[in-house]
Design a protein around this motif. Structure first.
Motif, PDB file in Angstrom:
ATOM      1  N   VAL A  69     124.744 -24.804 117.035  1.00  0.00           N
ATOM      2  CA  VAL A  69     123.250 -24.632 117.184  1.00  0.00           C
ATOM      3  C   VAL A  69     122.754 -25.540 116.094  1.00  0.00           C
ATOM      4  N   GLU A  70     122.537 -25.817 115.078  1.00  0.00           N
ATOM      5  CA  GLU A  70     122.445 -26.727 114.443  1.00  0.00           C
ATOM      6  C   GLU A  70     122.623 -27.686 114.757  1.00  0.00           C
ATOM      7  N   VAL A  71     123.700 -28.535 114.984  1.00  0.00           N
ATOM      8  CA  VAL A  71     124.401 -29.593 115.824  1.00  0.00           C
ATOM      9  C   VAL A  71     123.420 -30.081 116.531  1.00  0.00           C
ATOM     10  N   PHE A  72     123.291 -29.262 117.760  1.00  0.00           N
ATOM     11  CA  PHE A  72     122.726 -28.953 119.023  1.00  0.00           C
ATOM     12  C   PHE A  72     120.664 -29.421 118.272  1.00  0.00           C
ATOM     13  N   ASP A  73     120.285 -28.651 117.687  1.00  0.00           N
ATOM     14  CA  ASP A  73     118.879 -29.173 117.297  1.00  0.00           C
ATOM     15  C   ASP A  73     119.366 -30.083 116.046  1.00  0.00           C
ATOM     16  N   GLU A  74     120.367 -30.842 115.335  1.00  0.00           N
ATOM     17  CA  GLU A  74     119.864 -32.124 115.173  1.00  0.00           C
ATOM     18  C   GLU A  74     119.991 -32.637 115.953  1.00  0.00           C
ATOM     19  N   TYR A  75     120.420 -33.216 117.291  1.00  0.00           N
ATOM     20  CA  TYR A  75     120.709 -34.271 118.425  1.00  0.00           C
ATOM     21  C   TYR A  75     119.342 -33.970 119.235  1.00  0.00           C
ATOM     22  N   LEU A  76     118.893 -32.260 119.540  1.00  0.00           N
ATOM     23  CA  LEU A  76     117.672 -32.340 120.995  1.00  0.00           C
ATOM     24  C   LEU A  76     116.372 -32.011 119.989  1.00  0.00           C
ATOM     25  N   GLY A  77     116.376 -31.803 118.680  1.00  0.00           N
ATOM     26  CA  GLY A  77     115.073 -31.484 118.309  1.00  0.00           C
ATOM     27  C   GLY A  77     114.763 -32.472 118.108  1.00  0.00           C
ATOM     28  N   GLY A  78     114.840 -33.952 117.531  1.00  0.00           N
ATOM     29  CA  GLY A  78     114.739 -35.413 117.912  1.00  0.00           C
ATOM     30  C   GLY A  78     114.017 -36.035 118.410  1.00  0.00           C
ATOM     31  N   ALA A  79     114.691 -35.343 119.908  1.00  0.00           N
ATOM     32  CA  ALA A  79     113.908 -36.517 121.473  1.00  0.00           C
ATOM     33  C   ALA A  79     112.215 -35.888 121.662  1.00  0.00           C
ATOM     34  N   ALA A  80     111.950 -36.987 121.792  1.00  0.00           N
ATOM     35  CA  ALA A  80     109.801 -36.937 122.130  1.00  0.00           C
ATOM     36  C   ALA A  80     110.032 -36.767 123.435  1.00  0.00           C
ATOM     37  N   ASP A  81     111.299 -37.643 124.425  1.00  0.00           N
ATOM     38  CA  ASP A  81     111.042 -36.993 125.722  1.00  0.00           C
ATOM     39  C   ASP A  81     112.211 -36.713 126.815  1.00  0.00           C
ATOM     40  N   THR A  82     112.326 -37.110 128.454  1.00  0.00           N
ATOM     41  CA  THR A  82     113.214 -36.607 128.998  1.00  0.00           C
ATOM     42  C   THR A  82     114.271 -37.755 128.004  1.00  0.00           C
ATOM     43  N   GLU A  83     114.316 -38.934 128.418  1.00  0.00           N
ATOM     44  CA  GLU A  83     114.887 -40.262 128.490  1.00  0.00           C
ATOM     45  C   GLU A  83     115.765 -39.923 127.272  1.00  0.00           C
ATOM     46  N   GLN A  84     115.082 -39.545 126.188  1.00  0.00           N
ATOM     47  CA  GLN A  84     115.739 -39.089 124.545  1.00  0.00           C
ATOM     48  C   GLN A  84     116.102 -38.020 124.181  1.00  0.00           C
ATOM     49  N   ALA A  85     115.871 -36.720 125.492  1.00  0.00           N
ATOM     50  CA  ALA A  85     116.510 -35.559 125.429  1.00  0.00           C
ATOM     51  C   ALA A  85     118.498 -36.203 126.496  1.00  0.00           C
ATOM     52  N   ARG A  86     118.176 -36.610 127.342  1.00  0.00           N
ATOM     53  CA  ARG A  86     118.939 -37.463 128.183  1.00  0.00           C
ATOM     54  C   ARG A  86     120.093 -37.791 127.189  1.00  0.00           C
ATOM     55  N   GLN A  87     119.476 -38.711 125.873  1.00  0.00           N
ATOM     56  CA  GLN A  87     120.401 -39.834 125.440  1.00  0.00           C
ATOM     57  C   GLN A  87     121.322 -39.031 124.148  1.00  0.00           C
ATOM     58  N   ALA A  88     119.967 -37.676 124.375  1.00  0.00           N
ATOM     59  CA  ALA A  88     120.204 -36.638 122.872  1.00  0.00           C
ATOM     60  C   ALA A  88     121.652 -35.369 123.494  1.00  0.00           C
ATOM     61  N   VAL A  89     122.272 -35.493 124.624  1.00  0.00           N
ATOM     62  CA  VAL A  89     122.848 -34.503 125.295  1.00  0.00           C
ATOM     63  C   VAL A  89     124.388 -35.601 125.938  1.00  0.00           C
ATOM     64  N   ILE A  90     123.915 -37.007 126.286  1.00  0.00           N
ATOM     65  CA  ILE A  90     125.061 -37.919 126.235  1.00  0.00           C
ATOM     66  C   ILE A  90     125.895 -37.636 124.966  1.00  0.00           C
ATOM     67  N   ASP A  91     124.572 -37.807 123.282  1.00  0.00           N
ATOM     68  CA  ASP A  91     125.271 -38.071 121.843  1.00  0.00           C
ATOM     69  C   ASP A  91     125.949 -37.074 121.618  1.00  0.00           C
ATOM     70  N   LEU A  92     125.334 -35.238 122.400  1.00  0.00           N
ATOM     71  CA  LEU A  92     126.494 -34.705 121.721  1.00  0.00           C
ATOM     72  C   LEU A  92     127.639 -34.613 122.639  1.00  0.00           C
ATOM     73  N   VAL A  93     127.674 -34.285 123.564  1.00  0.00           N
ATOM     74  CA  VAL A  93     129.052 -34.914 123.874  1.00  0.00           C
ATOM     75  C   VAL A  93     130.425 -35.343 123.508  1.00  0.00           C
ATOM     76  N   HIS A  94     129.757 -36.674 122.942  1.00  0.00           N
ATOM     77  CA  HIS A  94     130.666 -36.904 122.261  1.00  0.00           C
ATOM     78  C   HIS A  94     131.249 -36.953 120.947  1.00  0.00           C
ATOM     79  N   THR A  95     129.897 -36.769 120.290  1.00  0.00           N
ATOM     80  CA  THR A  95     130.101 -36.242 118.136  1.00  0.00           C
ATOM     81  C   THR A  95     131.142 -34.729 119.154  1.00  0.00           C
ATOM     82  N   ILE A  96     130.585 -33.874 119.907  1.00  0.00           N
ATOM     83  CA  ILE A  96     131.003 -33.155 119.577  1.00  0.00           C
ATOM     84  C   ILE A  96     132.989 -33.932 119.426  1.00  0.00           C
TER      85      ILE A  96
END
Length: 180
Positions: A69-96
Motif C-alpha cells: 500500500v505504501e508503494v501504491f501511495d508513493e506512486y499515486l500520491g503525487g498525481a495532480a490530475d487524471t493523466e498523471q494518475a494514469r501514468q502512475a498506474v502504468i509505472d506501478l505495474v512495471h515497478t512491481i
C-alpha cells in the motif's frame, strides 16, 4: 543476525524473518523453530511475542500488505490530475513486476492462504480496499476496482512471462479502462 534479550526490535526481527522465510520456502514451511533460527532469537521469543503461527502469519502478511500500500501511495500520491494518475498506474505495474521476486512470491502465498482460510481473506480484502481508496483519489469507484484488478493481473503476467509485455500494452490497457 543474533539479537540480545533486551532487543526492543525483536518482534520486528521475527516478522521480517517470517516474510523472508515465506518468500524462500513458502507458508507450509513456517514453524516457530525455523523462524526463530532465521531471526537469530531464542525459540521462547516466538511464543512470547505471538500467540501461535496464525498470529505470526497474520501480522507478517499485514506488514507486507502495508508495504505494498505504501508503494501504491508513493506512486499515486503525487498525481495532480487524471493523466498523471494514469501514468502512475502504468509505472506501478512495471515497478512491481520488475521489482523483487520476493514481493511476487509473498503476494501469491498470501492469495493462496486467503483462498483457503477466511481470516486471511479478510486481510486481503482490507489490503484491496486500501489500494482502491488510493486509486479512488483519481478515479470513480468502479474504475478504481477495475484498475486494481488490472494492476494485479498485469503485474503477475509480466513477472511470470518469459517475454513480458512492454509499456505500450500497459498504457493501452490503462487508457481503455480510464476512458470516460
Amino acid at each position: 543476525m543474533a539479537t540480545g534479550y533486551a532487543d526492543p526490535r525483536r518482534r520486528e526481527h521475527i516478522l521480517a524473518a517470517t516474510l523472508d522465510h515465506i518468500a524462500a520456502e513458502g507458508v507450509a514451511g513456517v514453524s516457530h523453530r525455523k523462524i526463530a533460527a532465521r531471526a537469530g532469537v531464542p525459540l521462547g521469543s516466538m511464543t512470547y511475542h505471538f500467540t501461535g503461527i496464525d498470529d505470526l502469519l497474520r501480522e507478517a502478511f499485514t506488514r507486507f500488505a502495508d508495504h505494498i500500500v505504501e508503494v501504491f501511495d508513493e506512486y499515486l500520491g503525487g498525481a495532480a490530475d487524471t493523466e498523471q494518475a494514469r501514468q502512475a498506474v502504468i509505472d506501478l505495474v512495471h515497478t512491481i513486476s520488475d521489482g523483487p521476486q520476493r514481493d511476487l512470491v509473498l503476494t501469491q502465498e498470501l492469495y493462496t492462504l486467503a483462498a483457503r482460510r477466511p481470516e486471511y481473506r479478510e486481510l486481503t480484502r482490507t489490503w484491496m480496499a486500501r489500494s482502491r481508496d488510493l486509486l479512488e483519489r483519481h478515479f470513480d469507484p468502479d474504475t478504481a476496482r477495475q484498475l486494481d484488478a488490472l494492476i494485479e493481473g498485469l503485474t503477475l503476467h509480466r513477472a511470470l512471462d518469459t517475454a513480458p509485455h512492454d509499456r505500450a500494452l500497459t498504457t493501452e490497457a490503462v487508457r481503455r479502462i480510464t476512458a470516460a
